[in-house]
Design a protein around this motif. Structure first.
Motif, PDB file in Angstrom:
ATOM      1  N   ILE A   1      53.865  21.599  45.684  1.00 60.90           N
ATOM      2  CA  ILE A   1      54.668  21.102  44.565  1.00 60.90           C
ATOM      3  C   ILE A   1      54.504  19.590  44.413  1.00 60.90           C
ATOM      4  O   ILE A   1      54.378  19.066  43.298  1.00 60.90           O
ATOM      5  CB  ILE A   1      56.146  21.478  44.770  1.00 60.90           C
ATOM      6  N   ALA A   2      54.488  18.878  45.561  1.00 58.18           N
ATOM      7  CA  ALA A   2      54.306  17.432  45.506  1.00 58.18           C
ATOM      8  C   ALA A   2      52.933  17.067  44.960  1.00 58.18           C
ATOM      9  O   ALA A   2      52.788  16.091  44.208  1.00 58.18           O
ATOM     10  CB  ALA A   2      54.508  16.829  46.892  1.00 58.18           C
ATOM     11  N   ALA A   3      51.908  17.844  45.333  1.00 57.10           N
ATOM     12  CA  ALA A   3      50.563  17.566  44.828  1.00 57.10           C
ATOM     13  C   ALA A   3      50.489  17.779  43.322  1.00 57.10           C
ATOM     14  O   ALA A   3      49.877  16.983  42.589  1.00 57.10           O
ATOM     15  CB  ALA A   3      49.547  18.462  45.540  1.00 57.10           C
ATOM     16  N   ASP A   4      51.133  18.843  42.821  1.00 50.72           N
ATOM     17  CA  ASP A   4      51.123  19.095  41.378  1.00 50.72           C
ATOM     18  C   ASP A   4      51.849  17.983  40.618  1.00 50.72           C
ATOM     19  O   ASP A   4      51.348  17.474  39.602  1.00 50.72           O
ATOM     20  CB  ASP A   4      51.788  20.443  41.087  1.00 50.72           C
ATOM     21  N   ALA A   5      53.023  17.611  41.111  1.00 49.16           N
ATOM     22  CA  ALA A   5      53.772  16.541  40.453  1.00 49.16           C
ATOM     23  C   ALA A   5      53.028  15.210  40.553  1.00 49.16           C
ATOM     24  O   ALA A   5      53.014  14.416  39.599  1.00 49.16           O
ATOM     25  CB  ALA A   5      55.165  16.416  41.067  1.00 49.16           C
ATOM     26  N   GLY A   6      52.399  14.967  41.709  1.00 45.45           N
ATOM     27  CA  GLY A   6      51.643  13.728  41.865  1.00 45.45           C
ATOM     28  C   GLY A   6      50.457  13.660  40.920  1.00 45.45           C
ATOM     29  O   GLY A   6      50.137  12.576  40.384  1.00 45.45           O
ATOM     30  N   ALA A   7      49.785  14.783  40.699  1.00 43.28           N
ATOM     31  CA  ALA A   7      48.661  14.793  39.766  1.00 43.28           C
ATOM     32  C   ALA A   7      49.124  14.475  38.347  1.00 43.28           C
ATOM     33  O   ALA A   7      48.465  13.722  37.615  1.00 43.28           O
ATOM     34  CB  ALA A   7      47.962  16.153  39.807  1.00 43.28           C
ATOM     35  N   LEU A   8      50.265  15.019  37.955  1.00 41.80           N
ATOM     36  CA  LEU A   8      50.796  14.726  36.621  1.00 41.80           C
ATOM     37  C   LEU A   8      51.219  13.261  36.505  1.00 41.80           C
ATOM     38  O   LEU A   8      51.010  12.622  35.461  1.00 41.80           O
ATOM     39  CB  LEU A   8      51.973  15.648  36.322  1.00 41.80           C
ATOM     40  N   ALA A   9      51.815  12.715  37.565  1.00 40.32           N
ATOM     41  CA  ALA A   9      52.201  11.299  37.543  1.00 40.32           C
ATOM     42  C   ALA A   9      50.977  10.395  37.457  1.00 40.32           C
ATOM     43  O   ALA A   9      50.979   9.383  36.743  1.00 40.32           O
ATOM     44  CB  ALA A   9      53.028  10.972  38.781  1.00 40.32           C
ATOM     45  N   ASP A  10      49.916  10.753  38.187  1.00 38.00           N
ATOM     46  CA  ASP A  10      48.683   9.960  38.114  1.00 38.00           C
ATOM     47  C   ASP A  10      48.072  10.027  36.717  1.00 38.00           C
ATOM     48  O   ASP A  10      47.549   9.021  36.207  1.00 38.00           O
ATOM     49  CB  ASP A  10      47.684  10.460  39.146  1.00 38.00           C
ATOM     50  N   ALA A  11      48.124  11.200  36.090  1.00 36.00           N
ATOM     51  CA  ALA A  11      47.604  11.328  34.727  1.00 36.00           C
ATOM     52  C   ALA A  11      48.390  10.453  33.752  1.00 36.00           C
ATOM     53  O   ALA A  11      47.804   9.800  32.872  1.00 36.00           O
ATOM     54  CB  ALA A  11      47.650  12.787  34.288  1.00 36.00           C
ATOM     55  N   GLU A  12      49.703  10.410  33.912  1.00 33.26           N
ATOM     56  CA  GLU A  12      50.503   9.544  33.045  1.00 33.26           C
ATOM     57  C   GLU A  12      50.190   8.073  33.290  1.00 33.26           C
ATOM     58  O   GLU A  12      50.137   7.275  32.351  1.00 33.26           O
ATOM     59  CB  GLU A  12      51.993   9.813  33.263  1.00 33.26           C
ATOM     60  N   GLN A  13      49.967   7.715  34.550  1.00 32.54           N
ATOM     61  CA  GLN A  13      49.624   6.322  34.852  1.00 32.54           C
ATOM     62  C   GLN A  13      48.287   5.936  34.226  1.00 32.54           C
ATOM     63  O   GLN A  13      48.144   4.839  33.668  1.00 32.54           O
ATOM     64  CB  GLN A  13      49.581   6.117  36.366  1.00 32.54           C
ATOM     65  N   ARG A  14      47.305   6.816  34.289  1.00 30.83           N
ATOM     66  CA  ARG A  14      46.007   6.522  33.664  1.00 30.83           C
ATOM     67  C   ARG A  14      46.147   6.391  32.148  1.00 30.83           C
ATOM     68  O   ARG A  14      45.524   5.513  31.531  1.00 30.83           O
ATOM     69  CB  ARG A  14      45.009   7.624  34.016  1.00 30.83           C
ATOM     70  N   ALA A  15      46.958   7.248  31.551  1.00 31.12           N
ATOM     71  CA  ALA A  15      47.165   7.156  30.106  1.00 31.12           C
ATOM     72  C   ALA A  15      47.867   5.856  29.731  1.00 31.12           C
ATOM     73  O   ALA A  15      47.533   5.232  28.710  1.00 31.12           O
ATOM     74  CB  ALA A  15      47.981   8.354  29.622  1.00 31.12           C
ATOM     75  N   ALA A  16      48.825   5.421  30.558  1.00 37.95           N
ATOM     76  CA  ALA A  16      49.525   4.168  30.279  1.00 37.95           C
ATOM     77  C   ALA A  16      48.584   2.975  30.400  1.00 37.95           C
ATOM     78  O   ALA A  16      48.648   2.026  29.609  1.00 37.95           O
ATOM     79  CB  ALA A  16      50.708   4.015  31.237  1.00 37.95           C
ATOM     80  N   ARG A  17      47.684   2.994  31.379  1.00 33.98           N
ATOM     81  CA  ARG A  17      46.724   1.902  31.524  1.00 33.98           C
ATOM     82  C   ARG A  17      45.750   1.848  30.360  1.00 33.98           C
ATOM     83  O   ARG A  17      45.410   0.762  29.863  1.00 33.98           O
ATOM     84  CB  ARG A  17      45.973   2.053  32.846  1.00 33.98           C
ATOM     85  N   ALA A  18      45.290   3.013  29.912  1.00 35.78           N
ATOM     86  CA  ALA A  18      44.400   3.035  28.751  1.00 35.78           C
ATOM     87  C   ALA A  18      45.099   2.503  27.502  1.00 35.78           C
ATOM     88  O   ALA A  18      44.506   1.751  26.709  1.00 35.78           O
ATOM     89  CB  ALA A  18      43.903   4.455  28.509  1.00 35.78           C
ATOM     90  N   LEU A  19      46.364   2.858  27.341  1.00 32.44           N
ATOM     91  CA  LEU A  19      47.130   2.353  26.202  1.00 32.44           C
ATOM     92  C   LEU A  19      47.301   0.837  26.291  1.00 32.44           C
ATOM     93  O   LEU A  19      47.196   0.127  25.280  1.00 32.44           O
ATOM     94  CB  LEU A  19      48.494   3.039  26.165  1.00 32.44           C
ATOM     95  N   ALA A  20      47.530   0.311  27.489  1.00 35.17           N
ATOM     96  CA  ALA A  20      47.690  -1.128  27.653  1.00 35.17           C
ATOM     97  C   ALA A  20      46.389  -1.872  27.351  1.00 35.17           C
ATOM     98  O   ALA A  20      46.405  -2.969  26.782  1.00 35.17           O
ATOM     99  CB  ALA A  20      48.151  -1.436  29.076  1.00 35.17           C
TER     100      ALA A  20
END
Length: 284
Positions: free
Chosen positions: A199-218
């Motif tokens: 469960i932690a790995a799944d949630a961590g993967a989604l959090a990492d995806a959001e972080q990458r999207a936020a960096r691309a937006l910045a």
């Protein structure tokens, strides 16, 4: 639709009143120098300065009314978005509706309001500034218009990629919120089943995806800063860079106003001989 059209008309009217000071301020200052102080008529110069001050006050009043017109345009959009998100969450049981209601609606509202304010200010201020340049010093359009057009073109080119990055960020945020909405109520079951790592790995993967999207937006946000620098600051740099070359020829970089040769000679710098002859008379 009628309310939105009426709000747009109000916004345009108050924007004209607000940005009219851009034209009036430059025009009044030029006339205060050419027709007033440089011509030896202090009363005329002070009258034009008073007109410039009145224009600033009128523009400030228009600025205050502009925010009310923007609110009348933006808040109905926010209400429709909230209604749609709540309806989807209730009818479909969408766990991501919480993220949409608490964050995404405000992001959409702030983005739309910022786009309206920036676009409105740019259009009306540019029209006022260019009208002032055309009436006072058309030659100054040469170093001003090309960077302005280039900045607008760059801004338009970044709109579609920026919208895609914004959409990817919102989708990643909604996916993370949906995952956590499903996991958090069942944490006791997760612990009992010993599935913490998965469960932690799944949630961590989604959090990492959001972080990458936020960096691309910045990163695309930085590109918009470059557009502002090219369209807003580069013309001033070009004007300052061209001033020494124009001054060495013995003529000013551009006249304050396009008038007859007699009036233009009054706005040109005095020669050393005329300055020497004028100084005793001024002391007298």
């Amino acid at each position: 639709m009628y309310v939105g059209r009426r709000a747009m008309v109000r916004l345009a009217g108050w924007s004209v009143l607000e940005t009219g000071q851009t034209f009036l301020l430059g025009y009044a200052l030029a006339r205060a120098l050419d027709d007033g102080f440089l011509a030896g008529r202090a009363a005329v110069g002070l009258g034009w300065l008073a007109a410039a001050g009145l224009g600033v006050l009128v523009g400030a009043y228009g600025t205050g009314r502009v925010y009310g017109a923007v609110a009348a345009l933006v808040e109905p959009l926010r209400d429709r978005l909230v209604t749609g998100v709540v309806r989807r969450g209730v009818r479909e049981g969408d766990r991501g509706a919480l993220s949409g209601l608490t964050q995404q609606v405000e992001i959409a509202r702030d983005t739309f309001a910022g786009l309206v304010m920036v676009s409105r200010s740019f259009v009306f201020t540019s029209v006022g500034a260019l009208a002032g340049l055309c009436s006072l010093a058309p030659l100054l359009l040469l170093p001003v218009v090309p960077p302005l057009v280039a900045g607008v073109a760059l801004f338009a080119a970044t709109l579609r990629p920026l919208a895609r990055r914004q959409e990817a960020y919102l989708a990643a945020d909604e996916a993370l919120a949906e995952n956590l909405g499903a996991v958090c109520p069942g944490l006791r079951d997760v612990t009992a089943a010993g599935a913490e790592d998965r469960i932690a790995a799944d949630a961590g993967a989604l959090a990492d995806a959001e972080q990458r999207a936020a960096r691309a937006l910045a990163r695309w946000g930085v590109a918009r800063v470059v557009c502002l620098a090219v369209g807003g600051h580069l013309p001033l740099v070009l004007l300052l860079a061209g001033t020494p070359g124009s001054s060495t020829t013995g003529s000013p970089p551009a006249p304050c106003s396009a008038r007859s040769p007699t009036s233009a000679s009054r706005s040109s710098p005095p020669s050393p001989a005329s300055s020497t002859a004028w100084a005793p008379a001024a002391r007298a």
